[in-house]
Design a protein around this motif. Structure first.
Motif, PDB file in Angstrom:
ATOM      1  N   ASN A 110     -22.627  55.001 122.753  1.00 32.50           N
ATOM      2  CA  ASN A 110     -23.388  53.811 122.341  1.00 32.50           C
ATOM      3  C   ASN A 110     -24.683  53.652 123.139  1.00 32.50           C
ATOM      4  O   ASN A 110     -25.697  53.224 122.604  1.00 32.50           O
ATOM      5  CB  ASN A 110     -22.527  52.556 122.456  1.00 32.50           C
ATOM      6  CG  ASN A 110     -21.548  52.439 121.313  1.00 32.50           C
ATOM      7  OD1 ASN A 110     -21.833  52.855 120.194  1.00 32.50           O
ATOM      8  ND2 ASN A 110     -20.378  51.897 121.592  1.00 32.50           N
ATOM      9  N   GLY A 114     -27.668  54.682 121.088  1.00 31.69           N
ATOM     10  CA  GLY A 114     -28.266  53.360 120.884  1.00 31.69           C
ATOM     11  C   GLY A 114     -29.728  53.332 121.291  1.00 31.69           C
ATOM     12  O   GLY A 114     -30.557  52.673 120.657  1.00 31.69           O
ATOM     13  N   LEU A 139     -22.400  51.756 117.407  1.00 32.49           N
ATOM     14  CA  LEU A 139     -23.437  52.392 116.608  1.00 32.49           C
ATOM     15  C   LEU A 139     -23.135  52.303 115.112  1.00 32.49           C
ATOM     16  O   LEU A 139     -24.040  52.122 114.303  1.00 32.49           O
ATOM     17  CB  LEU A 139     -23.601  53.852 117.036  1.00 32.49           C
ATOM     18  CG  LEU A 139     -24.961  54.456 116.796  1.00 32.49           C
ATOM     19  CD1 LEU A 139     -26.033  53.753 117.614  1.00 32.49           C
ATOM     20  CD2 LEU A 139     -24.959  55.927 117.098  1.00 32.49           C
TER      21      LEU A 139
END
Length: 196
Positions: A110, A114, A139
């Motif tokens: 993430n 991200g 995500l």
């Protein structure tokens, strides 16, 4: 004399800095016959460069650069109707750290992906008008929100490129961490949720 682009994975850099380039762009039109192409080639075979080439070709933001990037290529002489018509989200799973804990891997996934996702939002803010997501939002949920925004507002379609899609799962296989591999690739793991 042209430079040899050893370990240069950026199509833009190769074209703009005069590196030697073997033109494989004629395969772009053939790829458009596939919904979800997957490239399974050995290491150091140019997969990342190919991902970069696709990113440059389909990216709506690079429309003005099409001629400078592709003029001397096959696809530059034979473009498809889909050239420069997508918002491109490019992820690289080799950035994900692998530790013997699924929660750590999920946090790394993430965080690293991200960051790429938030860069994507910034790049296409004129279309999407979305604030960056916080790290604690999975995500898959971020992607759902973007896809809904695209669909609800008749925006340019999203083209997703995932480089090194199996990198961190392969690390688990090669280190014989079978239990963690199974947790990651079966059931309702964050990885399976993302790919769904």
């Amino acid at each position: 004399m042209k430079k040899i682009p050893y370990a240069v994975g950026s199509f833009e850099q190769i074209q703009e800095q005069g590196y030697y380039y073997v033109d494989k762009t004629r395969y772009i039109s053939a790829l458009e016959n596939w919904q979800v192409p997957v490239f399974l080639r050995p290491r150091r075979f140019g997969k990342s460069l190919w991902c970069s080439t696709l990113e440059c070709y389909y990216d709506i933001k690079r429309k003005e650069k099409f001629n400078s990037l592709f003029a001397n290529t096959w696809i530059g002489q034979n473009p498809t109707p889909l050239k420069n018509s997508f918002m491109v989200l490019r992820l690289n799973f080799s950035e994900v750290s692998v530790k013997p804990d699924i929660n750590f891997i999920e946090k790394s996934f993430n965080r690293t992906q991200g960051a790429s996702f938030n860069s994507f939002l910034h790049s296409y803010k004129n279309f999407l008008n979305l604030d960056p997501f916080s790290e604690d939002i999975p995500l898959a949920d971020r992607l759902k929100q973007v896809l809904a925004k695209v669909q609800d507002n008749n925006l340019p379609c999203l083209y997703i490129i995932i480089d090194e899609y199996d990198n961190f799962t392969n690390q688990l296989v090669t280190t014989r961490n079978d239990d963690l591999y199974k947790k990651l690739t079966t059931g309702d793991s964050f990885l399976r949720s993302f790919f769904k």
